[in-house]
Design an enzyme around this catalytic site. Structure first.
Site, PDB file in Angstrom:
ATOM      1  CG  ASP A  52      40.162   4.221  62.863  1.00 36.03           C
ATOM      2  OD1 ASP A  52      40.950   3.941  63.886  1.00 36.03           O
ATOM      3  OD2 ASP A  52      39.662   5.389  62.607  1.00 36.03           O
ATOM      4  CD  GLU A 258      39.674   5.525  70.309  1.00 35.41           C
ATOM      5  OE1 GLU A 258      38.866   6.262  70.096  1.00 35.41           O
ATOM      6  OE2 GLU A 258      40.711   5.533  69.880  1.00 35.41           O
TER       7      GLU A 258
HETATM    8  O1  FUB Z   1      39.779   7.554  63.355  1.00 34.99           O
HETATM    9  C1  FUB Z   1      39.114   8.284  64.198  1.00 34.99           C
HETATM   10  C2  FUB Z   1      39.140   7.783  65.505  1.00 34.99           C
HETATM   11  O2  FUB Z   1      40.378   7.715  65.932  1.00 34.99           O
HETATM   12  C3  FUB Z   1      38.548   6.491  65.567  1.00 34.99           C
HETATM   13  O3  FUB Z   1      37.140   6.173  65.438  1.00 34.99           O
HETATM   14  C4  FUB Z   1      39.074   5.840  66.841  1.00 34.99           C
HETATM   15  O4  FUB Z   1      38.979   4.463  67.070  1.00 34.99           O
HETATM   16  C5  FUB Z   1      40.459   6.557  66.740  1.00 34.99           C
HETATM   17  O5  FUB Z   1      41.410   5.535  66.054  1.00 34.99           O
END
Ligand code: FUB
Length: 357
Positions: A52, A258
């Site tokens: 991320d 996301e």
């Molecule tokens: O790294 C945890 C979660 O996985 C992140 O918040 C999301 O975007 C995904 O990459």
């Protein structure tokens, strides 16, 4: 975030035997770098598992704010308790092809008064001689909220505020400061990130992602206060519009999952995001930081591993995409690594599709 949505599929026994033999034979013949798809270029960060990446230029240096994936391989994936991260490191580079410095742990779960688990994708912003680390975590009721921690410089350390940002929910904060000085936070993520449970700003734990031709759930945007620690407008759902001038549909590879990120290029606002189970980063363009945004296409095709999550940053006049894959761990979904690659605009403002290396 991968979750408990996959349905079991019954596979006939003779196919299982045949495919097991095929996999064993193939994996013995292939060089080790090819066991999880095509050969992969080395990660930027190798000492710990990171994901991320939110990249920025502060004080003339490139800073990367990633999640820190667990070192132990045994953590389960596929449910809301997985990805159980407990701290953040900050990394910096003096130039885009220079070495990466690890500034160590800059914030940990034990020092965040309101958070109980899962320090997921962070972002950072600097202004007023301070820097701000924004991060999601579950609160004492087990609900995702977004917090802020304040530091004296981009490399931290950061001290968390005593409560999450009022009115915040879900995951994956990304902060964009426009040329007029107004700061915006974009956030949200469905499934493990709970965004579909927040219709009209109220939490309904049993709400599900819409289906079929219903409009998909979209990321939220809120204006940040001058001190960067609170919202000065209620979070609003962003409109992402498809070719038919309708909101992107729930059952579509264009739908938001996301990892929203906004950057500005030639006076246009680019909203990019992960499509989750479609495994692509896509983007949309608008004329205002709060949308609507018109869907444009795929920016990054699938990487090794289930998730990817990205950021886009301009460094000395050139543009770069930071993202993650799971190549460092040989394909373990929750042990990821950060990568970076140049990004190119066409003359009409579209972004050339990137096939990850
Ligand atoms: O790294 C945890 C979660 O996985 C992140 O918040 C999301 O975007 C995904 O990459």
């Amino acid at each position: 975030m991968q979750k408990d949505k996959k349905k079991p599929v019954a596979i006939p026994a003779h196919l299982i035997v045949f495919s097991t033999i095929a996999i064993l034979v193939t994996s013995c013949l292939l060089p080790s770098t090819m066991k999880y798809g095509k050969p992969s270029k080395p990660p930027l960060i190798k000492g710990i598992y990171t994901a991320d990446p939110s990249a920025h230029v502060f004080d003339g240096k490139i800073y990367i704010y990633p999640s820190h994936d667990p070192d132990a391989a045994g953590v389960s994936t596929g449910d809301a308790n997985s990805y159980n991260m407990v701290d953040y490191h900050v990394f910096s580079m003096k130039s885009i092809d220079g070495p990466v410095t690890d500034h160590g742990v800059v914030l940990q779960l034990a020092d965040i008064p309101w958070a109980t688990r899962q320090l997921w994708a962070p972002d950072a912003a600097c202004r007023n001689d301070k820097c701000y680390l924004y991060f999601p975590a579950r609160d004492q009721k087990g609900v995702f909220r977004i917090g802020v921690a304040v530091g004296d410089g981009p490399a931290g350390p950061f001290t968390a505020e005593s409560k999450p940002i009022e009115g915040s929910y879900s995951i994956d904060p990304a902060v964009f400061i426009d040329d007029d000085g107004q700061a915006y936070m974009y956030f949200g993520g469905i499934w493990g990130g709970e965004l579909e449970k927040w219709t009209d700003g109220k939490y309904n734990p049993s709400a599900l992602e819409p289906s079929g031709n219903s409009p998909s759930v979209a990321p939220r945007v809120a204006r940040l206060s001058d001190d960067m620690k609170s919202f000065v407008s209620l979070p609003r759902e962003i409109e992402i519009i498809d070719d038919t001038k309708q909101r992107v549909k729930a059952q579509s590879g264009q739908r938001f999952f996301e990892g929203a990120w906004v950057h500005k290029y030639n006076d246009l606002y680019y909203l990019s995001y992960s499509t989750g189970d479609y495994h692509q980063i896509v983007y949309a363009i608008g004329t205002s930081p709060t949308g609507p945004f018109r869907y444009m296409g795929v920016l990054l095709t699938p990487v090794i591993g289930w998730t990817t999550h990205h950021s886009i940053v301009k460094v000395e006049g050139k543009w770069f995409l930071f993202y993650h894959d799971a190549s460092l761990s040989g394909g373990i979904d929750h042990q990821r690594c950060v990568k970076m690659t140049p990004l190119t605009y066409r003359s009409d403002g579209a972004i050339e599709k990137i096939n990850p290396e």
